[in-house]
Structures are given as structure tokens and as C-alpha cells.
Design an enzyme around this catalytic site. Sequence first.
Site, PDB file in Angstrom:
ATOM      1  N   ASP A   1      -6.814  -5.773  -5.603  1.00  0.00           N
ATOM      2  CA  ASP A   1      -6.399  -4.713  -6.522  1.00  0.00           C
ATOM      3  C   ASP A   1      -6.418  -5.169  -7.975  1.00  0.00           C
ATOM      4  OD1 ASP A   1      -6.067  -2.633  -4.801  1.00  0.00           O
ATOM      5  OD2 ASP A   1      -3.886  -2.708  -4.731  1.00  0.00           O
TER       6      ASP A   1
ATOM      7  N   HIS B   1     -53.531  17.801  -6.094  1.00  0.00           N
ATOM      8  CA  HIS B   1     -53.135  16.400  -5.955  1.00  0.00           C
ATOM      9  C   HIS B   1     -54.359  15.538  -5.644  1.00  0.00           C
ATOM     10  CE1 HIS B   1     -49.018  17.863  -5.786  1.00  0.00           C
ATOM     11  NE2 HIS B   1     -48.553  16.619  -5.675  1.00  0.00           N
TER      12      HIS B   1
ATOM     13  N   GLU C   1     -10.126   2.011   3.660  1.00  0.00           N
ATOM     14  CA  GLU C   1     -10.400   1.580   2.286  1.00  0.00           C
ATOM     15  C   GLU C   1     -10.220   0.063   2.179  1.00  0.00           C
ATOM     16  OE1 GLU C   1      -8.677   2.427  -2.231  1.00  0.00           O
ATOM     17  OE2 GLU C   1      -7.475   2.935  -0.473  1.00  0.00           O
ATOM     18  N   HIS C   2      -9.077  -0.441   2.645  1.00  0.00           N
ATOM     19  CA  HIS C   2      -8.790  -1.871   2.686  1.00  0.00           C
ATOM     20  C   HIS C   2      -8.561  -2.295   4.137  1.00  0.00           C
ATOM     21  CE1 HIS C   2      -6.995  -0.312  -1.160  1.00  0.00           C
ATOM     22  NE2 HIS C   2      -7.730  -1.299  -1.662  1.00  0.00           N
TER      23      HIS C   2
ATOM     24  N   GLN D   1       0.826  -1.202   0.000  1.00  0.00           N
ATOM     25  CA  GLN D   1       0.000   0.000   0.000  1.00  0.00           C
ATOM     26  C   GLN D   1       0.857   1.247   0.000  1.00  0.00           C
ATOM     27  OE1 GLN D   1      -3.353  -0.529  -0.183  1.00  0.00           O
ATOM     28  NE2 GLN D   1      -3.403   1.598  -0.751  1.00  0.00           N
TER      29      GLN D   1
ATOM     30  N   HIS E   1       2.138   2.968  -3.246  1.00  0.00           N
ATOM     31  CA  HIS E   1       1.230   3.738  -4.113  1.00  0.00           C
ATOM     32  C   HIS E   1       1.675   5.187  -4.207  1.00  0.00           C
ATOM     33  CE1 HIS E   1      -2.067   1.368  -5.639  1.00  0.00           C
ATOM     34  NE2 HIS E   1      -2.253   0.780  -4.469  1.00  0.00           N
TER      35      HIS E   1
END
Length: 428
Positions: A356, A415, A322-323, A255, A258
Site C-alpha cells: 500500500d 485494398h 485485490e490483495h 484492510q 479502509h
Amino acid sequence: MKLYIEPAKEQWNTILKRPTNDSLNFTDTVRNVLQAVREKGDQAVAEYTLQFDKVALTKFEVTADEFIEAEQLLNDQLKTAILTAYENIRTFHETQTTAITVVETMHGVSCWRKQVGIEKVGLYIPGGTAPLFSTILMLGIPAAIAGCKKVILCTPPAKTGKVHPAILFAAKLVGITNVFKIGGVQAIGAMAYGTATVPKVYKIFGPGNQYVTCAKQLVQLDGVAIDMPAGPSEVAIYADDTAVPAFVAADLLSQAEHGSDSQVLLVATSKNIIEAVEKELDKQLEQLPRKEIAAIAMNNSTAVVIADHPVAMDLLNEYAPEHLILATDCAEQLAEQVINAGSVFMGHYSPESVGDYASGTNHTLPTNGFAKMYSGVSVDSFVKKITYQRLSTEGLINIGNTVALMAAAEGLDAHARAVTIRLDELKS
């Protein structure tokens, strides 16, 4: 790694706080680029492509010959890997379509919902140091399953004026033939507002740097939908005494590489585990080509010791990663306690990397704590759901008085009359 031992809950907000980018420093720049693209179209796109990417282009769209050339340049092993990932991702996402179910809410009143693909969508795929061709599979496959009629793709050109061959191979595989050599803010502007070359879309998907993220947020104010708010990629790992330190270190580094702003959190049941992982980090980091990037991310990372399993899971749910990797023999039980996470990886042999690329689940996931209220990209992200109803005369008679009374109580007499005029006609 910053280390915290059994922190009190009052400290959690401080410990789990993500670093924030001061978007005020570049929002005006992004807004100016978007405005120029909106006003000058292709001319502005060409100017910014030269300024930011150092490439002079007169035509942006990838030609049929370039698709053919890309396929020839790609080695067979990588093609096979992409095809395997394609099949797994498609298999998983095909389960996300829903059949139409007609419900009779009361006798003579039928209601149902139909899933319809968003007509025009745009995908942004970063190039640069890591051309994310895998993201094309993650976005293009659900778009195709959803039935989107027009899918375009923008990606920055290399200094040669070409697009990475794996990007073009993956695009063709998922059925995208309209690919444009446009990157950065100018790409978001071109898709949001349309140019003579690039069609305007209704929704934009895909990751990007802080400038791209800012651009997506700004075009949203002009009525263009986006996939979700985005921030730097992140992983949280829960590790107990059954975890393998080498595996945990590898997952953290996968990770961290990245980007220098990637977020990494390790929650362990003892300090000994963290010390063992840190030793592995030192060894593995030296072997990485992107070690300088990963090292910066790791220096900004956090390790927390919490011996109590439920408390550890409470902290992870508060972080909403996220993960989330559950590096433990009791992953099945702990997974039941997860309420905030983009994607969960259970056990010692489920590295985040598989999600991924090729397990089948989508890797476009909520970051920055948005997993508390957002899901990752799915077929649902590419569809609208339209509701329908059909009433028989008997159905209108059965429900009419209910509607008329409620409308009158709200002071909306027209209505009520829309119902009673029909009921009067049926009585005559």
C-alpha cells in the site's frame, strides 16, 4: 466472521459473492451532477462543492504559496517516509519501460512498436477521513515515467478550504503542480469535460466512493478512459499451521479499516487456525481508532476451512482478490499456483501494508473479481503503444501477392489495388 467448513464447489459462488451496491439509487443523481458540470462548468463545481463539502470557494487551483506552506507544515519524519516510498516506487516502475525492437517479419518488411505517454491525464485523490497521499505516488510516478505531458490532480478541500499538506507535498514531489480543490462527482465531471479552470483530460485515474466510481463509469460512455472498474478494497489470506495468528489478524484489520464495505476473506487449513485468529481480532480491534468501521467490515467477512492446498488455491483463484497474502512457509510453491490476484504478498513478513505504501509495487489494483481480466496500474496504464511498419521495394514485392490475394478474397478490391498499383509501377 461467517464460517464454512470444507464447502462443496457448488457453494463457492454463493460464499465468494461480493455485496452489491444498488447503483440505481444514485445513478440519476450522479448523471445530473455531471450534466450540470458539463453545461455550467466552474459555476456548477462551486455550487456542488458548497453543497457536498460545505466549503465556499471562488478559486479552485492550489497556489504556489499553499505548496510552500504545506511543506512547512509537514514534519520531517513523514517527509522522509514519503521520500523513501517515492524512491522504491520509482525504482520498481522504471523497469516497466520497454526499448523499441525492430522486427523484420520477412525480408524487406520491418515492424516495431513505440510507447507514447497519454498526453493529458487526471488523478482523483480522496480526502475525507483518510487523505490518500500515497495514491499520488502510485499514480504520479508512472505518469511521469510514461511521459504524460499534462497531469492534473483533483482532491476535496477540508472545511478550512485547504488541502491536506501531505497531498501537496507528494504532488510536488512527483511533479504535479496543477492541483484543484474539487472532490466527488463534480471533480470527475470537471476533468472529463473541462471547465474554464480545469483542463479536460483523456484518462482519469484514482479511487473513490460509490458516487465517484459511478461517475467514472458514466464519463467513460462519453469517451473518457478510466483506469479500471473499482469496488470496495479487499484482501484474501491463505493461512496454514505455520501462520502467526496475530499477524493474520493484523492484516485482516488493516484492510477492514479502509471502510465498512471492505471485503475480507480468510482461507485456513483448519478450524483451530480461524479460532486463534478470531481471538487476536477481538484483542486488536479494541486498539483501533477506526474500530467501528473495521468491526462492520469484519462482521460481513468470511472464513473458510479447506485442508487441501490445491483446492484452497482453486477457491482463492475463483475469488480473484485485490490483495492475496500467503501466510505460510510454502508461499513460494503456492505463489506459482496463483492466476487471479491483483498483488501477492508472500510469507509471514510481507504484510499488505507494505504494498500500500512503500515496497515499490502499485496499490491501485483491480477489485470485485476484476483481477481475472485486469492488471493493476503500471506505466502501461499511462501509455499508448503505436505500431509502425516500413517496407522496402523488395519487401513489397515479397509480401504483395499475399496481401492482394487476401484482400480480393474479402471483396476489398481497393485494398488489393493499393498493393498491385505499386507492384505494376516497380515492374515498369
